[in-house]
Design an enzyme around this catalytic site. Structure first.
Site, short mmCIF file in Angstrom:
data_model
loop_
_atom_site.label_atom_id
_atom_site.label_comp_id
_atom_site.label_asym_id
_atom_site.label_seq_id
_atom_site.Cartn_x
_atom_site.Cartn_y
_atom_site.Cartn_z
N CYS A 79 0.83 -1.22 0.00
CA CYS A 79 0.00 0.00 0.00
C CYS A 79 0.86 1.27 0.00
CB CYS A 79 -0.91 0.00 1.23
SG CYS A 79 0.03 0.06 2.75
N CYS A 119 -1.80 -4.85 7.21
CA CYS A 119 -0.95 -4.08 8.13
C CYS A 119 -0.16 -5.06 9.02
CB CYS A 119 -1.78 -3.16 9.00
SG CYS A 119 -2.90 -2.09 8.08
FE1 FES Z 1 -0.94 0.24 4.62
FE2 FES Z 1 -1.88 -0.33 7.03
S1 FES Z 1 -2.91 0.69 5.38
S2 FES Z 1 0.03 -0.89 6.18
#
Ligand code: FES
Length: 150
Positions: A50, A119
């Site tokens: 992300c 995450c």
């Molecule tokens: Fe990217 Fe949590 S949204 S690591």
């Protein structure tokens, strides 16, 4: 309308409670082990899919992780995952800590919202890299002096 820091904290906490477990909210709002270790035995800096990043520092003595710390620029659940994994790693032999995976973190946090499960993967991957970094330099500690510093 201006919102005070305390009011903001309350709003954030009640929003988090809508989607996250009690443990996740606790680690997200009161993260443990945040920061760096000046002379670390192991270190990693990882960028997740992300785009968020996590850094983990380890202090290892006699194959036991004495201290583990983290910093992240990720979301609130990434903070919870970093806090939890550093708590889980502390006091463990490096070999055992190497086995901590995404599912272990999710279980320890009583789950994360599905869209935030990655995450926990970022935290698990960062710890593994920090341990690999420790292994790389544990035999020839002097080599660390020639490594690009973080
Ligand atoms: Fe990217 Fe949590 S949204 S690591």
């Amino acid at each position: 309308m201006r919102v005070s820091r305390e009011e903001y904290q309350q709003i954030l906490e009640s929003e988090l409670h809508k989607t996250c477990s009690e443990k996740t909210v606790d680690h997200a709002l009161k993260p443990r082990n945040m920061g760096s270790i000046e002379v670390a035995s192991g270190y990693a800096y990882i960028t997740g899919p992300c785009g968020d990043t996590m850094e983990i520092w380890l202090s290892v003595d006699n194959q036991i992780i004495e201290q583990a710390t983290f910093i992240t620029d990720g979301c609130i659940t990434t903070i919870a995952a970093g806090s939890m994994i550093t708590e889980m790693a502390k006091g463990k032999p490096v070999e055992e800590a190497m086995q901590i995976g995404q599912q272990d973190i999710l279980k320890a946090l009583d789950g994360l919202p599905e869209e935030s499960e990655h995450c926990a993967l970022l935290a698990a991957n960062t710890l593994k890299e920090a341990i690999l970094d420790y292994y790389e330099y544990s035999r020839d500690k002097w080599k660390r002096n020639y490594k690009k510093q973080w």
